[in-house]
Design a protein around this motif. Sequence first.
Motif, PDB file in Angstrom:
ATOM      1  N   GLU A  12       0.838  -1.206   0.000  1.00 46.48           N
ATOM      2  CA  GLU A  12       0.000   0.000   0.000  1.00 46.48           C
ATOM      3  C   GLU A  12       0.869   1.250   0.000  1.00 46.48           C
ATOM      4  OE1 GLU A  12      -3.937  -1.216   2.545  1.00 46.48           O
ATOM      5  OE2 GLU A  12      -2.059  -0.914   3.628  1.00 46.48           O
ATOM      6  N   PHE A  13       1.902   1.241   0.813  1.00 47.36           N
ATOM      7  CA  PHE A  13       2.797   2.388   0.906  1.00 47.36           C
ATOM      8  C   PHE A  13       3.448   2.669  -0.448  1.00 47.36           C
ATOM      9  CE2 PHE A  13       7.108   4.037   1.634  1.00 47.36           C
ATOM     10  CZ  PHE A  13       6.784   5.259   2.188  1.00 47.36           C
ATOM     11  N   LEU A  14       4.023   1.653  -1.073  1.00 40.21           N
ATOM     12  CA  LEU A  14       4.693   1.849  -2.360  1.00 40.21           C
ATOM     13  C   LEU A  14       3.726   2.273  -3.453  1.00 40.21           C
ATOM     14  CD1 LEU A  14       7.243  -1.088  -2.279  1.00 40.21           C
ATOM     15  CD2 LEU A  14       7.696   1.351  -1.965  1.00 40.21           C
ATOM     16  N   HIS A  15       2.519   1.745  -3.434  1.00 44.32           N
ATOM     17  CA  HIS A  15       1.504   2.157  -4.415  1.00 44.32           C
ATOM     18  C   HIS A  15       1.169   3.640  -4.236  1.00 44.32           C
ATOM     19  CE1 HIS A  15      -1.950   2.056  -7.055  1.00 44.32           C
ATOM     20  NE2 HIS A  15      -2.661   2.589  -6.084  1.00 44.32           N
ATOM     21  N   ASP A  16       1.000   4.057  -2.993  1.00 46.80           N
ATOM     22  CA  ASP A  16       0.679   5.459  -2.726  1.00 46.80           C
ATOM     23  C   ASP A  16       1.832   6.376  -3.125  1.00 46.80           C
ATOM     24  OD1 ASP A  16      -1.825   4.803  -1.794  1.00 46.80           O
ATOM     25  OD2 ASP A  16      -1.251   4.875   0.326  1.00 46.80           O
ATOM     26  N   VAL A  17       3.066   5.971  -2.848  1.00 45.65           N
ATOM     27  CA  VAL A  17       4.230   6.780  -3.226  1.00 45.65           C
ATOM     28  C   VAL A  17       4.305   6.912  -4.741  1.00 45.65           C
ATOM     29  CG1 VAL A  17       6.756   6.820  -3.276  1.00 45.65           C
ATOM     30  CG2 VAL A  17       5.567   6.315  -1.143  1.00 45.65           C
ATOM     31  N   ALA A  18       4.093   5.814  -5.453  1.00 43.72           N
ATOM     32  CA  ALA A  18       4.171   5.826  -6.917  1.00 43.72           C
ATOM     33  C   ALA A  18       3.107   6.725  -7.528  1.00 43.72           C
ATOM     34  CB  ALA A  18       4.036   4.409  -7.460  1.00 43.72           C
ATOM     35  N   ASP A  21       3.396  11.210  -8.134  1.00 44.43           N
ATOM     36  CA  ASP A  21       3.897  11.918  -9.307  1.00 44.43           C
ATOM     37  C   ASP A  21       4.907  13.023  -8.989  1.00 44.43           C
ATOM     38  OD1 ASP A  21       4.095  12.373 -12.039  1.00 44.43           O
ATOM     39  OD2 ASP A  21       2.529  13.893 -12.009  1.00 44.43           O
ATOM     40  N   GLY A  22       6.067  12.604  -8.486  1.00 41.95           N
ATOM     41  CA  GLY A  22       7.162  13.545  -8.313  1.00 41.95           C
ATOM     42  C   GLY A  22       7.123  14.405  -7.068  1.00 41.95           C
ATOM     43  N   ARG A  23       6.257  14.086  -6.126  1.00 39.28           N
ATOM     44  CA  ARG A  23       6.199  14.856  -4.885  1.00 39.28           C
ATOM     45  C   ARG A  23       7.103  14.231  -3.833  1.00 39.28           C
ATOM     46  NH1 ARG A  23       0.508  15.131  -3.027  1.00 39.28           N
ATOM     47  NH2 ARG A  23       1.417  16.441  -1.424  1.00 39.28           N
ATOM     48  N   CYS A  24       7.505  15.010  -2.867  1.00 39.15           N
ATOM     49  CA  CYS A  24       8.391  14.555  -1.787  1.00 39.15           C
ATOM     50  C   CYS A  24       7.569  13.894  -0.681  1.00 39.15           C
ATOM     51  CB  CYS A  24       9.173  15.733  -1.225  1.00 39.15           C
ATOM     52  SG  CYS A  24      10.234  16.544  -2.416  1.00 39.15           S
ATOM     53  N   VAL A  25       7.147  12.656  -0.907  1.00 40.72           N
ATOM     54  CA  VAL A  25       6.334  11.963   0.093  1.00 40.72           C
ATOM     55  C   VAL A  25       7.098  10.851   0.808  1.00 40.72           C
ATOM     56  CG1 VAL A  25       4.123  12.511  -0.976  1.00 40.72           C
ATOM     57  CG2 VAL A  25       5.319  10.441  -1.628  1.00 40.72           C
ATOM     58  N   ALA A  26       8.236  10.427   0.261  1.00 33.90           N
ATOM     59  CA  ALA A  26       9.012   9.362   0.904  1.00 33.90           C
ATOM     60  C   ALA A  26      10.494   9.552   0.605  1.00 33.90           C
ATOM     61  CB  ALA A  26       8.556   8.004   0.403  1.00 33.90           C
ATOM     62  N   GLN A  27      11.292   9.433   1.652  1.00 24.30           N
ATOM     63  CA  GLN A  27      12.732   9.520   1.500  1.00 24.30           C
ATOM     64  C   GLN A  27      13.332   8.221   2.026  1.00 24.30           C
ATOM     65  OE1 GLN A  27      11.040  12.190   3.287  1.00 24.30           O
ATOM     66  NE2 GLN A  27      10.682  12.889   1.206  1.00 24.30           N
ATOM     67  N   SER A  28      14.478   7.858   1.483  1.00 26.41           N
ATOM     68  CA  SER A  28      15.163   6.653   1.951  1.00 26.41           C
ATOM     69  C   SER A  28      16.599   6.993   2.312  1.00 26.41           C
ATOM     70  CB  SER A  28      15.134   5.566   0.869  1.00 26.41           C
ATOM     71  OG  SER A  28      15.768   6.019  -0.314  1.00 26.41           O
ATOM     72  N   VAL A  29      17.092   6.309   3.339  1.00 22.80           N
ATOM     73  CA  VAL A  29      18.486   6.433   3.775  1.00 22.80           C
ATOM     74  C   VAL A  29      18.957   4.993   3.964  1.00 22.80           C
ATOM     75  CG1 VAL A  29      20.038   7.339   5.544  1.00 22.80           C
ATOM     76  CG2 VAL A  29      18.018   8.656   4.882  1.00 22.80           C
ATOM     77  N   ILE A  30      19.696   4.481   2.977  1.00 24.02           N
ATOM     78  CA  ILE A  30      20.022   3.058   2.909  1.00 24.02           C
ATOM     79  C   ILE A  30      21.538   2.857   2.980  1.00 24.02           C
ATOM     80  CG2 ILE A  30      19.839   0.985   1.475  1.00 24.02           C
ATOM     81  CD1 ILE A  30      17.338   2.323   0.225  1.00 24.02           C
ATOM     82  N   SER A  42      11.319  10.349  -3.241  1.00 22.51           N
ATOM     83  CA  SER A  42      10.338   9.934  -4.243  1.00 22.51           C
ATOM     84  C   SER A  42      10.122  10.986  -5.319  1.00 22.51           C
ATOM     85  CB  SER A  42       9.002   9.603  -3.571  1.00 22.51           C
ATOM     86  OG  SER A  42       8.502  10.737  -2.882  1.00 22.51           O
ATOM     87  N   CYS A  43      10.561  12.215  -5.091  1.00 18.52           N
ATOM     88  CA  CYS A  43      10.390  13.264  -6.099  1.00 18.52           C
ATOM     89  C   CYS A  43      11.285  13.015  -7.312  1.00 18.52           C
ATOM     90  CB  CYS A  43      10.679  14.647  -5.521  1.00 18.52           C
ATOM     91  SG  CYS A  43      12.430  14.956  -5.146  1.00 18.52           S
ATOM     92  N   GLY A  44      12.364  12.229  -7.106  1.00 11.48           N
ATOM     93  CA  GLY A  44      13.290  11.926  -8.189  1.00 11.48           C
ATOM     94  C   GLY A  44      14.336  12.999  -8.440  1.00 11.48           C
ATOM     95  N   ARG A  45      14.311  14.058  -7.651  1.00 17.54           N
ATOM     96  CA  ARG A  45      15.255  15.161  -7.847  1.00 17.54           C
ATOM     97  C   ARG A  45      16.325  15.234  -6.762  1.00 17.54           C
ATOM     98  NH1 ARG A  45      10.161  17.138  -8.493  1.00 17.54           N
ATOM     99  NH2 ARG A  45      10.245  18.186  -6.497  1.00 17.54           N
ATOM    100  N   TRP A  46      16.332  14.271  -5.845  1.00 13.55           N
ATOM    101  CA  TRP A  46      17.297  14.279  -4.753  1.00 13.55           C
ATOM    102  C   TRP A  46      17.851  12.877  -4.578  1.00 13.55           C
ATOM    103  CZ3 TRP A  46      17.166  12.462   0.533  1.00 13.55           C
ATOM    104  CH2 TRP A  46      18.176  12.998   1.341  1.00 13.55           C
ATOM    105  N   ASP A  47      19.144  12.709  -4.784  1.00 14.12           N
ATOM    106  CA  ASP A  47      19.821  11.424  -4.660  1.00 14.12           C
ATOM    107  C   ASP A  47      21.282  11.720  -4.330  1.00 14.12           C
ATOM    108  OD1 ASP A  47      20.874   8.876  -4.901  1.00 14.12           O
ATOM    109  OD2 ASP A  47      19.947   8.478  -6.842  1.00 14.12           O
ATOM    110  N   ILE A  48      21.684  11.419  -3.099  1.00 16.27           N
ATOM    111  CA  ILE A  48      23.035  11.750  -2.649  1.00 16.27           C
ATOM    112  C   ILE A  48      23.640  10.585  -1.867  1.00 16.27           C
ATOM    113  CG2 ILE A  48      22.504  14.224  -2.483  1.00 16.27           C
ATOM    114  CD1 ILE A  48      22.557  13.726   0.631  1.00 16.27           C
ATOM    115  N   ILE A  49      24.917  10.689  -1.585  1.00 12.70           N
ATOM    116  CA  ILE A  49      25.601   9.771  -0.674  1.00 12.70           C
ATOM    117  C   ILE A  49      25.993  10.575   0.557  1.00 12.70           C
ATOM    118  CG2 ILE A  49      27.613   8.291  -0.322  1.00 12.70           C
ATOM    119  CD1 ILE A  49      25.686   7.127  -2.345  1.00 12.70           C
ATOM    120  N   ALA A  50      25.570  10.097   1.732  1.00  9.97           N
ATOM    121  CA  ALA A  50      25.895  10.761   3.000  1.00  9.97           C
ATOM    122  C   ALA A  50      26.947   9.933   3.730  1.00  9.97           C
ATOM    123  CB  ALA A  50      24.644  10.900   3.856  1.00  9.97           C
ATOM    124  N   PRO A  51      27.788  10.585   4.523  1.00 10.17           N
ATOM    125  CA  PRO A  51      28.847   9.866   5.236  1.00 10.17           C
ATOM    126  C   PRO A  51      28.337   8.996   6.384  1.00 10.17           C
ATOM    127  CG  PRO A  51      28.861  12.171   5.850  1.00 10.17           C
ATOM    128  CD  PRO A  51      27.852  12.024   4.749  1.00 10.17           C
TER     129      PRO A  51
END
Length: 68
Positions: A12-18, A21-30, A42-51
């Motif tokens: 349900e969560f992944l369906h709602d995030v998908a 449409d490009g909004r900042c509704v979910a972030q991941s730190v993996i 989830s916006c697709g405009r933010w993807d970084i590597i953190a220390p």
Amino acid sequence: MSGNVMHDSPTEFLHDVASEDGRCVAQSVIPVGDGSYRCACSCGRWDIIAPGRAEGLRLARVHTDTEV
């Protein structure tokens, strides 16, 4: 979305995030494996590597303008 991620199933969560449409509704730190963390939104405009995890979470808050 129910408003409480803890009550949504992963599907349900992944369906709602998908459907957001490009909004900042979910972030991941993996963890990457070398001690750093890949951070993305989830916006697709933010993807970084953190220390580290704490820095990744802080940067996610900065990205979504929710830093306290």
